[in-house]
Design a protein around this motif. Sequence first.
Motif, PDB file in Angstrom:
ATOM      1  N   ASN A  11       1.522  35.610 -12.471  1.00 61.41           N
ATOM      2  CA  ASN A  11       2.299  34.376 -12.637  1.00 61.41           C
ATOM      3  C   ASN A  11       3.041  34.019 -11.356  1.00 61.41           C
ATOM      4  N   GLU A  12       3.644  35.024 -10.714  1.00 60.67           N
ATOM      5  CA  GLU A  12       4.379  34.763  -9.477  1.00 60.67           C
ATOM      6  C   GLU A  12       3.446  34.214  -8.399  1.00 60.67           C
ATOM      7  N   ALA A  13       2.247  34.800  -8.286  1.00 61.48           N
ATOM      8  CA  ALA A  13       1.286  34.339  -7.283  1.00 61.48           C
ATOM      9  C   ALA A  13       0.789  32.934  -7.607  1.00 61.48           C
ATOM     10  N   VAL A  63      -1.519  34.420 -18.618  1.00 62.07           N
ATOM     11  CA  VAL A  63      -2.182  33.821 -17.461  1.00 62.07           C
ATOM     12  C   VAL A  63      -2.688  32.407 -17.795  1.00 62.07           C
ATOM     13  N   THR A  64      -3.530  32.307 -18.813  1.00 62.94           N
ATOM     14  CA  THR A  64      -4.035  30.987 -19.202  1.00 62.94           C
ATOM     15  C   THR A  64      -2.895  30.078 -19.645  1.00 62.94           C
ATOM     16  N   GLY A  65      -1.970  30.637 -20.423  1.00 65.49           N
ATOM     17  CA  GLY A  65      -0.827  29.843 -20.887  1.00 65.49           C
ATOM     18  C   GLY A  65       0.031  29.340 -19.741  1.00 65.49           C
ATOM     19  N   PHE A  66       0.233  30.188 -18.743  1.00 66.82           N
ATOM     20  CA  PHE A  66       1.056  29.765 -17.605  1.00 66.82           C
ATOM     21  C   PHE A  66       0.354  28.690 -16.780  1.00 66.82           C
ATOM     22  N   LEU A 126       0.215  27.565 -26.040  1.00 70.41           N
ATOM     23  CA  LEU A 126       0.060  27.146 -24.651  1.00 70.41           C
ATOM     24  C   LEU A 126      -1.405  27.100 -24.222  1.00 70.41           C
ATOM     25  N   GLU A 127      -2.247  27.852 -24.898  1.00 68.12           N
ATOM     26  CA  GLU A 127      -3.669  27.799 -24.556  1.00 68.12           C
ATOM     27  C   GLU A 127      -4.309  26.473 -24.964  1.00 68.12           C
ATOM     28  N   LEU A 149       1.846  25.092 -15.414  1.00 69.31           N
ATOM     29  CA  LEU A 149       1.755  24.632 -14.032  1.00 69.31           C
ATOM     30  C   LEU A 149       1.074  23.265 -13.953  1.00 69.31           C
ATOM     31  N   GLU A 150       0.028  23.088 -14.724  1.00 67.44           N
ATOM     32  CA  GLU A 150      -0.662  21.804 -14.723  1.00 67.44           C
ATOM     33  C   GLU A 150       0.219  20.701 -15.315  1.00 67.44           C
TER      34      GLU A 150
END
Length: 336
Positions: free
Chosen positions: A160-162, A105-108, A63-64, A112-113
């Motif tokens: 992730n939630e934020a 974090v970076t993967g999520f 995902l990165e 999102l993008e």
Amino acid sequence: MRTLLVTGSAGFIGFHVCQRLLADGWHVVGLDSVSPYYDPALKEARLKILNANNHFTEARISLEDREAVMELMVAHRPERIIHLAAQPGVRYSLEAPQAYVDANVTGFLTILEAARRFEVEHVVFASTSSVYGLDGAMPLSPHRGGNHPISLYAATKKANEAMAHSYAHLFRIPLTGLRFFTVYGPWARPDMALYKFTSAILEGRPVDIYNHGEMVRDFTYIDDIVEGIVRIADKPAAPGEGWDADTPDPATSTAPYRIFNIGNSEPVQLLRYVDAIEAACGVEAIRNYMPMQPGDVLATWADVDDLAEATGFRPKTSVEDGVKAFVDWYRDFYKV
């Protein structure tokens, strides 16, 4: 055929979700980097089963690697995303914190993008009961608390939630977070308590029981988790009616954003769990009582009223039935 992207498809929960979606008639694109956090052979065995289905497409990327993920989105145009990929484990987050920021974090952010650029109709993402941290009001409710995580793993899931809420607000992407409560069952990870306890008991090794067994968990069987995920995926998040900024409800929003618990809603003493494993194995455990470990919480207990209202489903598998199913799988898989 409709297409859905599942991240973490070689993982414990992701594998079961892919199997269910394939049975339901989806074309599933499964993204997984097959990281070496635990024995890759177990992940390869899961993928072998999934790849036997013509409607499963494996994407072995990280995902990165944002460019590779975007190319995958162009090629398959999934209507929905179920994001389960993560660096798991509370205790390992004390040893390798950077791995949690990179993957979780970076993967999520990549997900999102991707959802933003390709107008995905719904993103369901995995959170965790660990976000409740220091919260002590039982049962744990998504309408309160979740602001005092006590491990970096939990903190990345809270992040992730934020992040999800900000994207739901800015770009009107329906995003739903699911806080899983102590998932267990066949094909579980080797670092999970059930796997470690079963292995130790069958091999005659001591079982480490933390906080001298004075812990309570809302053990939730994998099939119940999958049922909750699939039902929620069919219900894209919508803005909450009557949401009040003066008394903000953290489980909903004016944005298309929701947070749900998925748990068995039955707090179980850790020693009852050990008893169930002993019964399923037919062997008495050598119990090694240990102190509380950093990052652990004393108790979890899910309030799942929202899940039941939204989907008509409540997890219900008993610990005894679920543990037996795991032990039967373990004996068969490892020829014990």
